[in-house]
Scaffold this active site. Structure first.
Site, short mmCIF file in Angstrom:
data_model
loop_
_atom_site.label_atom_id
_atom_site.label_comp_id
_atom_site.label_asym_id
_atom_site.label_seq_id
_atom_site.Cartn_x
_atom_site.Cartn_y
_atom_site.Cartn_z
N SER A 1 0.75 0.09 0.76
CA SER A 1 2.04 0.93 1.14
C SER A 1 3.38 1.03 0.00
O SER A 1 3.29 -0.36 0.01
CB SER A 1 2.34 1.44 2.27
N TYR B 1 5.20 6.31 -2.71
CA TYR B 1 5.75 8.24 -2.98
C TYR B 1 6.24 8.68 -3.95
O TYR B 1 7.40 7.83 -4.70
CB TYR B 1 6.35 7.89 -1.43
N THR C 1 0.38 10.07 -2.80
CA THR C 1 0.45 11.20 -1.73
C THR C 1 1.34 12.18 -1.54
O THR C 1 2.08 12.22 -2.21
CB THR C 1 0.96 9.72 0.09
N LYS D 1 -3.94 11.51 -2.35
CA LYS D 1 -4.24 11.58 -0.91
C LYS D 1 -3.69 12.81 -0.49
O LYS D 1 -2.67 13.15 -0.35
CB LYS D 1 -3.66 9.48 -0.56
N HIS E 1 -3.67 12.51 6.70
CA HIS E 1 -2.42 11.83 7.77
C HIS E 1 -2.52 10.61 8.78
O HIS E 1 -1.46 10.44 9.38
CB HIS E 1 -0.63 12.54 7.07
C1 LIG Z 1 1.72 3.42 11.32
C2 LIG Z 1 1.06 4.03 10.38
C3 LIG Z 1 1.71 4.09 8.63
C4 LIG Z 1 1.14 4.77 7.79
N1 LIG Z 1 1.79 4.74 6.21
C5 LIG Z 1 1.66 5.03 4.95
C6 LIG Z 1 2.17 4.92 4.25
O1 LIG Z 1 3.29 4.10 3.92
N2 LIG Z 1 1.22 5.60 3.17
C7 LIG Z 1 0.36 6.96 2.72
O2 LIG Z 1 0.17 7.45 1.91
N3 LIG Z 1 -0.28 6.55 4.53
C8 LIG Z 1 0.29 5.91 5.26
N4 LIG Z 1 -0.54 6.35 6.68
C9 LIG Z 1 -1.91 7.11 6.62
C10 LIG Z 1 -2.60 5.93 6.09
O3 LIG Z 1 -3.65 6.08 5.07
C11 LIG Z 1 -3.67 7.25 6.52
O4 LIG Z 1 -3.72 8.21 6.08
C12 LIG Z 1 -4.62 7.43 8.29
O5 LIG Z 1 -3.50 6.66 9.06
C13 LIG Z 1 -5.47 7.78 8.88
O6 LIG Z 1 -5.96 7.76 10.01
P1 LIG Z 1 -5.93 6.79 10.63
O7 LIG Z 1 -4.91 5.85 11.27
O8 LIG Z 1 -6.43 7.57 11.87
O9 LIG Z 1 -6.95 6.54 10.50
C14 LIG Z 1 0.10 5.26 7.42
C15 LIG Z 1 -0.81 5.32 8.87
C16 LIG Z 1 -0.21 4.77 9.99
C17 LIG Z 1 -0.69 4.73 11.59
#
Ligand SMILES: Cc1cc2nc3c(=O)[nH]c(=O)nc-3n(C[C@H](O)[C@H](O)[C@H](O)COP(=O)(O)O)c2cc1C
Length: 384
Positions: free
Chosen positions: A106, A129, A155, A251, A275
């Protein structure tokens, strides 16, 4: 307690992490309707078992995003892994690579791409981002190129950061420094505190050389979040397509029109994602919209999926419905928070075993065979 599934890892993470941190990982936007739908809607599909098939030889090798991987899933971008366990990004990448799958780093990470690249040898992806200051974007892209990244995940569902009420309640959203009250609450989790002390004061690796973003990870994160470009549009995707020579993944696509538009914009793949229920509350679950998106793009662009995957059967259902691969989010973040690299490895092993057993009991010998048979191996309708 022994961790035998993702829910066990979640419980162990809750015990080990300060509450403010656990809630940040675990929570969703507003009423958390979409967060719940992500789990609930897997129940709309059941698996068709086939018996008396020789399944003694099974193969989980899966092709997605231009590579042949040992498993049908990879570790998606999750911010601040290095705050859930010391050197968390490196721990997660090592566990992923040991299992033969990539990790996507990330933008919001403690380890920089260069550090992660130096510590690991297998495929890494980078999630970007878009910030309003394009000079910083250019620099991030150059960092990715210098680290030999081939796949960039842009994203697209975070033009505005949604409200996660647990974070508001815990004061996470407005946090720029550790107050005495918060310090006391953090000290209530000594195992986590020691782990953090051992690894030193965390900073966002990508911004380490930019003093204007502040010096602590909290200040840096607040400053980067503030600069996420709310005007992001398809014109920017065109710009990025010209700028980025490697594979480009969008994404956060949740509808057929945007999926088709992504193909026209020259993206190589999309990730059907809400997300993890952290952005538009009230949006559909990803498994519910996957079939219409796969139908609309008609093979013209590769389709992956994330959000809510906690069981091997969830992964099997998504592959049957046309996803080329699945990205894990919280599932591995819980494992990391619970037990570092070993915790991530355990989650990966556990999900791989579940996929393997599920396929075998469906009379399928490989992921290839599952993809070939497609939705014919599923039955629509609520579980009894
Ligand atoms: C704590 C946390 C931080 C996240 N940070 C990012 C991020 O920095 N960039 C991003 O594109 N998605 C981020 N996501 C989304 C994840 O890439 C993903 O889309 C999501 O966690 C999928 O759902 P799940 O946790 O139920 O599997 C984050 C998700 C969580 C839980």
């Amino acid at each position: 307690m022994k961790i035998v599934n993702v829910e066990d890892a979640r419980r162990a993470a809750r015990r080990r992490l300060p509450r403010i941190m656990f809630d940040y990982i675990d929570g969703g936007a507003f009423g958390e309707e979409t967060l719940r739908a992500n789990r609930r809607d897997f129940g709309q599909w059941t698996l068709r078992p086939r018996v008396l098939v020789d399944v003694s030889q099974r193969d989980l090798t899966t092709r997605f995003l231009g590579g042949e991987h040992a498993l049908p899933f990879m570790l998606g971008p999750v911010g601040f892994l290095g705050l859930y366990a010391g050197r968390g990004e490196i721990a997660a990448a090592r566990a992923a690579h040991e299992a033969g799958v990539p990790l996507c780093l990330s933008t919001f990470s403690i380890a920089s791409l260069a550090e992660l690249r130096a510590a690991t040898a297998s495929p890494l992806h980078f999630q970007l981002y878009v910030l309003s200051d394009r000079a910083i974007m250019d620099e991030l892209i150059d960092q990715a190129l210098a680290a030999g990244i081939e796949t960039l995940h842009l994203t697209v569902d975070t033009a505005i950061t949604s409200v996660r009420e647990r974070d508001v309640r815990n004061g996470f959203r407005a946090l720029t420094k550790v107050s005495p009250g918060l310090a006391l609450r953090l000290l209530a989790k000594p195992g986590w505190c020691l782990d953090m002390l051992r690894t030193g004061a965390p900073r966002m690796g990508a911004m380490a050389h930019r003093p204007e973003f502040g010096t602590s990870v909290l200040e840096q994160a607040a400053n980067v979040s503030r600069r996420i470009d709310t005007r992001l549009s398809w014109a920017d995707v065109d710009w990025l397509r010209r700028r980025w020579p490697g594979r480009l993944v969008l994404k956060g696509i949740l509808g057929a029109e945007d999926a088709v538009r992504s193909r026209e914009a020259g993206a190589d793949a999309i990730i059907v994602s809400n997300h993890g229920g952290r952005q538009l509350d009230g949006a559909p679950s990803t498994i519910a919209v996957l079939p219409e998106i796969v139908e609309a793009v008609d093979g013209g662009i590769e389709v992956l999926i994330d959000s809510g995957f906690r069981r091997g059967a969830d992964i099997v259902k998504a592959l049957a419905l046309g996803a080329s691969g699945v990205l894990l989010g919280r599932a591995y973040a819980y494992g990391l928070a619970a037990a570092g690299e070993a915790g991530v490895a355990r989650i990966i092993r556990h999900l791989a075993e579940e996929v393997d057993i599920t396929l075998g009991l469906m009379g399928l010998r490989s992921v290839g065979e599952l993809k070939e048979k497609g939705s014919g191996v599923l039955r629509r309708g609520l579980r009894e």
